[in-house]
Design a protein around this motif. Structure first.
Motif, PDB file in Angstrom:
ATOM      1  N   UNK A  63       4.451  63.774  21.225  1.00 48.64           N
ATOM      2  CA  UNK A  63       5.250  64.811  20.780  1.00 48.64           C
ATOM      3  C   UNK A  63       4.716  65.022  19.399  1.00 48.64           C
ATOM      4  N   UNK A  64       4.837  65.718  18.575  1.00 38.89           N
ATOM      5  CA  UNK A  64       4.228  66.193  17.260  1.00 38.89           C
ATOM      6  C   UNK A  64       5.451  65.436  16.434  1.00 38.89           C
ATOM      7  N   UNK A  65       4.645  64.857  15.242  1.00 40.43           N
ATOM      8  CA  UNK A  65       5.719  63.664  14.609  1.00 40.43           C
ATOM      9  C   UNK A  65       6.553  64.486  13.789  1.00 40.43           C
ATOM     10  N   UNK A  99       7.998  56.159  16.378  1.00 42.79           N
ATOM     11  CA  UNK A  99       7.430  55.168  15.404  1.00 42.79           C
ATOM     12  C   UNK A  99       7.398  55.798  14.005  1.00 42.79           C
ATOM     13  N   UNK A 100       7.890  54.949  13.131  1.00 44.30           N
ATOM     14  CA  UNK A 100       7.910  55.720  11.452  1.00 44.30           C
ATOM     15  C   UNK A 100       6.633  54.976  10.861  1.00 44.30           C
ATOM     16  N   UNK A 133       8.167  50.583  15.710  1.00 44.91           N
ATOM     17  CA  UNK A 133       8.091  51.330  17.040  1.00 44.91           C
ATOM     18  C   UNK A 133       9.404  51.020  18.190  1.00 44.91           C
ATOM     19  N   UNK A 134      10.125  51.972  18.493  1.00 44.06           N
ATOM     20  CA  UNK A 134      11.165  52.014  19.387  1.00 44.06           C
ATOM     21  C   UNK A 134      10.831  52.638  20.470  1.00 44.06           C
TER      22      UNK A 134
END
Length: 371
Positions: free
Chosen positions: A2-4, A31-32, A36-37
């Motif tokens: 999915x696009x950030x 993830x930022x 990462x989650x």
């Protein structure tokens, strides 16, 4: 992926290519750049409809306003059964075989189980007629089973009387002016038709009850009656159908009851005594009487008096020469009679043991007509 640059928290994912009936996991990862989650969501692809494995109704016949009861079971091997629903559809006169009125049955165990039992209890206020009781199950994925059904009849109308026939000694009686005639003491067989849902019926006259029996081969109800007193008597019927709708004391026909013919003789004490064993002969003369007819006739209708000296004699249309005789008594010739219909002949007659004058009180009744 999915696009950030996420502008919404909803997205669509096409799972139509996945085989049905299997468990899957949807893993989401975010993830930022620093952390990462990951989140895992299990799901089932279920395109298999549930099944109604059992559907029984307590009775297929019910009266209007009566309690309708049904039980059954539903299965779904994948996601489980969510609910069961039912509807009523008229069998006759329905332009469209579908119905929009569906009601939920009671699930007796936990909704979502792979096998559930259900029950239905409801008072019906439907009009008379036949109905199709439809039942179907819906699973947790929204799949709908095939529709099963049972047939239900609602009836609030008491049994209807159709044709009626009365016979004496196998001879069919026909009414005149809506009144039937019969001899006192005669055994009359009544046969009549009733609606097929009739379960019991009986006749009443003069406070005498006669139960009717059902002949399955002819589908007719029959019974034997007898009238003991002269005069008019009403014959009534009561009947009950399988829905307990009851017809009570409906008038069938009026009978005019007359005495049988009787032969007596005067004993040594001057008292008239019934004469048993006397023979009454009716010699058929043809359509009209003539002097020579009695010698040409080969047709004789006979009857014999009983222990009370009584008799009955049924004569077809035509002319007759009638005599009464018994050994040891003078033969009594009643004369010639012509009838334009079949007739019940009764006569009060007295024979003499000597060659004295014979008395005759004759009563002729053209009150019964037969085929």
């Amino acid at each position: 992926a999915i696009s950030k640059d996420i502008s919404t928290n909803e997205f669509k994912w096409d799972n139509r290519s996945l085989p049905s009936g299997n468990n899957y996991e949807l893993r989401m990862q975010a993830s930022d750049g620093l952390a990462t989650t990951t989140k895992t969501i299990p799901f089932l692809v279920d395109r298999n409809p549930p099944q109604i494995s059992l559907f029984d109704i307590a009775t297929q016949n019910i009266y209007k306003g009566g309690l309708f009861e049904a039980t059954g079971k539903a299965l779904d091997k994948d996601g489980g059964v969510e609910y069961v629903e039912y509807s009523f559809m008229p069998v006759y006169g329905a332009a469209d075989k579908s119905t929009s009125s569906w009601y939920k049955a009671i699930i007796n165990n936990k909704s979502g189980s792979k096998e559930v039992s259900f029950s239905i209890k409801t008072n019906l206020n439907l009009s008379d007629g036949k109905y199709q009781v439809n039942i179907r199950a819906v699973d947790m994925s929204g799949n709908v089973s095939e529709t099963n059904y049972q047939t239900l009849t609602i009836d609030t109308t008491p049994p209807h009387v159709g044709s009626i026939e009365a016979t004496i000694g196998g001879v069919k009686l026909l009414p005149r002016n809506d009144v039937w005639s019969a001899l006192a003491g005669s055994i009359i067989e009544i046969k009549l038709s009733l609606e097929r849902d009739t379960k019991e019926a009986y006749l009443m006259h003069d406070n005498v009850k006669t139960n009717l029996t059902h002949n399955l081969s002819t589908d007719l109800w029959s019974g034997e009656i007898s009238f003991q007193e002269e005069g008019n008597s009403n014959l009534m019927i009561s009947a009950t159908d399988i829905f307990n709708n009851t017809l009570i004391d409906k008038d069938l026909v009026t009978f005019n009851v007359i005495k049988k013919g009787k032969v007596t003789y005067m004993n040594d004490s001057g008292v008239d005594v019934p004469l048993s064993g006397a023979t009454i002969n009716a010699v058929y003369l043809g359509e009209s009487s003539s002097f020579w007819s009695v010698f040409r006739s080969k047709k004789i209708i006979s009857t014999t008096t009983d222990e009370n000296g009584e008799y009955d004699l049924l004569l077809p249309e035509g002319a007759y020469d009638l005599t009464i005789m018994k050994e040891g008594f003078d033969t009594l010739r009643l004369g010639e009679f012509t009838y334009d219909r079949q007739t019940l002949f009764t006569s009060l007659s007295s024979l003499s043991e000597a060659k004295n004058k014979v008395t005759l009180w004759s009563k002729l009744f053209n009150m019964l007509q037969f085929n």
